[in-house]
Scaffold this motif. Structure first.
Motif, PDB file in Angstrom:
ATOM      1  N   SER A  55     -32.029 -20.713  11.490  1.00 51.67           N
ATOM      2  CA  SER A  55     -33.255 -19.955  11.144  1.00 51.67           C
ATOM      3  C   SER A  55     -34.626 -20.811  11.465  1.00 51.67           C
ATOM      4  O   SER A  55     -34.525 -22.046  11.563  1.00 51.67           O
ATOM      5  CB  SER A  55     -33.285 -19.310   9.634  1.00 51.67           C
ATOM      6  OG  SER A  55     -33.160 -20.521   8.745  1.00 51.67           O
ATOM      7  N   ASP A  56     -35.609 -20.376  11.320  1.00 52.70           N
ATOM      8  CA  ASP A  56     -36.978 -20.945  11.349  1.00 52.70           C
ATOM      9  C   ASP A  56     -37.568 -20.410  10.020  1.00 52.70           C
ATOM     10  O   ASP A  56     -38.150 -19.397   9.898  1.00 52.70           O
ATOM     11  CB  ASP A  56     -37.687 -20.571  12.798  1.00 52.70           C
ATOM     12  CG  ASP A  56     -39.112 -21.105  12.686  1.00 52.70           C
ATOM     13  OD1 ASP A  56     -39.706 -21.488  11.769  1.00 52.70           O
ATOM     14  OD2 ASP A  56     -39.786 -20.819  13.733  1.00 52.70           O
ATOM     15  N   PRO A  57     -37.472 -21.486   9.232  1.00 55.11           N
ATOM     16  CA  PRO A  57     -38.215 -21.325   7.885  1.00 55.11           C
ATOM     17  C   PRO A  57     -39.742 -20.979   7.856  1.00 55.11           C
ATOM     18  O   PRO A  57     -40.160 -20.366   7.109  1.00 55.11           O
ATOM     19  CB  PRO A  57     -37.843 -22.324   7.163  1.00 55.11           C
ATOM     20  CG  PRO A  57     -37.503 -23.399   7.839  1.00 55.11           C
ATOM     21  CD  PRO A  57     -37.086 -22.861   9.160  1.00 55.11           C
ATOM     22  N   VAL A  58     -40.294 -21.531   8.888  1.00 55.49           N
ATOM     23  CA  VAL A  58     -41.837 -21.532   8.952  1.00 55.49           C
ATOM     24  C   VAL A  58     -42.181 -19.858   9.325  1.00 55.49           C
ATOM     25  O   VAL A  58     -43.074 -19.364   8.928  1.00 55.49           O
ATOM     26  CB  VAL A  58     -42.371 -22.369   9.741  1.00 55.49           C
ATOM     27  CG1 VAL A  58     -44.026 -22.235  10.077  1.00 55.49           C
ATOM     28  CG2 VAL A  58     -42.283 -23.935   9.204  1.00 55.49           C
ATOM     29  N   ALA A  59     -41.467 -19.605  10.259  1.00 58.23           N
ATOM     30  CA  ALA A  59     -41.623 -18.263  10.986  1.00 58.23           C
ATOM     31  C   ALA A  59     -40.964 -17.213  10.255  1.00 58.23           C
ATOM     32  O   ALA A  59     -41.144 -15.843  10.323  1.00 58.23           O
ATOM     33  CB  ALA A  59     -41.167 -18.247  12.401  1.00 58.23           C
ATOM     34  N   HIS A  60     -40.345 -17.625   9.373  1.00 61.69           N
ATOM     35  CA  HIS A  60     -39.436 -16.587   8.413  1.00 61.69           C
ATOM     36  C   HIS A  60     -38.622 -15.727   9.114  1.00 61.69           C
ATOM     37  O   HIS A  60     -38.705 -14.479   8.921  1.00 61.69           O
ATOM     38  CB  HIS A  60     -40.450 -15.963   7.477  1.00 61.69           C
ATOM     39  CG  HIS A  60     -41.360 -16.850   6.628  1.00 61.69           C
ATOM     40  ND1 HIS A  60     -40.763 -17.431   5.731  1.00 61.69           N
ATOM     41  CD2 HIS A  60     -42.547 -16.915   6.681  1.00 61.69           C
ATOM     42  CE1 HIS A  60     -41.731 -18.212   5.038  1.00 61.69           C
ATOM     43  NE2 HIS A  60     -43.049 -17.971   5.832  1.00 61.69           N
ATOM     44  N   CYS A  61     -37.797 -16.416   9.893  1.00 56.77           N
ATOM     45  CA  CYS A  61     -36.883 -15.370  10.758  1.00 56.77           C
ATOM     46  C   CYS A  61     -35.422 -16.074  10.999  1.00 56.77           C
ATOM     47  O   CYS A  61     -35.489 -17.385  11.067  1.00 56.77           O
ATOM     48  CB  CYS A  61     -37.564 -15.009  12.003  1.00 56.77           C
ATOM     49  SG  CYS A  61     -37.667 -16.427  13.236  1.00 56.77           S
ATOM     50  N   VAL A  62     -34.585 -15.176  11.066  1.00 56.25           N
ATOM     51  CA  VAL A  62     -32.995 -15.705  11.530  1.00 56.25           C
ATOM     52  C   VAL A  62     -33.176 -15.836  13.086  1.00 56.25           C
ATOM     53  O   VAL A  62     -33.460 -14.829  13.896  1.00 56.25           O
ATOM     54  CB  VAL A  62     -31.921 -14.942  11.030  1.00 56.25           C
ATOM     55  CG1 VAL A  62     -30.861 -15.397  11.534  1.00 56.25           C
ATOM     56  CG2 VAL A  62     -32.064 -15.038   9.297  1.00 56.25           C
ATOM     57  N   LEU A  63     -32.769 -16.968  13.820  1.00 56.83           N
ATOM     58  CA  LEU A  63     -32.793 -17.080  15.151  1.00 56.83           C
ATOM     59  C   LEU A  63     -31.351 -16.509  15.928  1.00 56.83           C
ATOM     60  O   LEU A  63     -31.445 -16.162  16.845  1.00 56.83           O
ATOM     61  CB  LEU A  63     -33.062 -18.380  15.563  1.00 56.83           C
ATOM     62  CG  LEU A  63     -34.307 -18.792  14.900  1.00 56.83           C
ATOM     63  CD1 LEU A  63     -34.556 -20.727  15.292  1.00 56.83           C
ATOM     64  CD2 LEU A  63     -35.395 -18.060  15.412  1.00 56.83           C
TER      65      LEU A  63
END
Length: 186
Positions: A55-63
Motif C-alpha cells: 500500500s501507499d499510506p500517503v495516498a491512502h490506497c492499496v496498490l
C-alpha cells in the motif's frame, strides 16, 4: 490481538496453524503494517490463504494484494484479487509455487512476500488528472498485471536514485507525458 500479522477467525488444522505461526515470526520484522495482512482459513472452495497488501499510506490506497494459497504440502503465490483473494487465471510475473512441510512453505512464502514488499515503488503524479504507481526497479505498473513499461531504463535509474524524473523523454504510452511529480513511496 488487533495488531498481529495474519490474523484470522475460526479454527485451523495442524498444518495450517504451523504455517501461519512460522509466517508470523518472519513477518514481525517487516517494514509494513500488520493491519494490511490477513489469513482466510480453508473452506469448501478455497485452501488457506495468507495475504498482505502493498500500500501507499500517503495516498491512502492499496496498490496490490499479494497472496499465497496453502493446500496441504503445496503452496502457490501471486497477485490475488483484492476482495476474493483468488489467484489469477493466468499467472503473473510474480507467481511462484513450492512444495514441502508447513515451516518450509512459510519460509518460502515469507521470502517471496519480503522480496515484493522490498521492491522500490514510486508514485507518478499529474496535476489534476491522475496518478500511477510503478516498481522503480522495472517500470512496471504496480498491480497492473500486464507488465507495460512507462519509463525507459535510464529514467528508471534516475527515479530510483532521486525519486524524480529529471530530463529525458517520457515514453508516450496512451497519452501519458512526463509526470509533474514523482514521489518515492517505499
Amino acid at each position: 490481538m488487533a495488531d498481529e500479522w495474519f490474523e484470522y477467525d475460526g479454527e485451523l488444522g495442524e498444518t495450517e496453524r504451523r504455517f501461519v505461526e512460522a509466517l508470523r515470526i518472519r513477518a514481525a520484522h517487516w517494514r509494513a503494517s500488520p493491519l494490511d495482512s490477513r489469513v482466510a482459513p480453508p473452506d469448501a472452495e478455497l485452501p488457506l490463504i495468507a495475504s498482505p497488501d502493498l500500500s501507499d499510506p500517503v495516498a491512502h490506497c492499496v496498490l496490490m494484494t499479494l497472496g499465497v494459497h496453502l493446500d496441504g504440502r503445496t503452496l502457490r503465490g501471486d497477485e490475488v484479487h483484492n476482495q476474493l483473494f483468488t489467484l489469477p487465471d493466468e499467472p503473473t510475473k510474480l507467481a511462484f509455487a513450492a512444495t514441502g512441510g508447513p515451516e518450509e512453505l512459510a519460509t518460502r512464502a515469507a521470502n517471496w512476500f519480503e522480496a515484493v514488499l522490498r521492491r522500490p515503488v514510486v508514485r507518478c503524479e499529474w496535476t489534476l488528472t491522475r496518478q500511477i504507481h510503478l516498481f522503480a526497479d522495472t517500470g512496471e505498473i504496480v498491480g497492473g498485471g500486464d507488465g507495460r513499461r512507462f519509463c525507459s531504463p535510464g529514467q528508471l535509474d534516475r527515479v530510483a536514485a532521486t525519486g524524480r524524473l529529471d530530463g529525458g523523454r517520457w515514453v508516450d504510452a496512451g497519452g501519458f507525458r512526463q509526470p509533474d511529480l514523482v514521489v518515492r513511496v517505499r
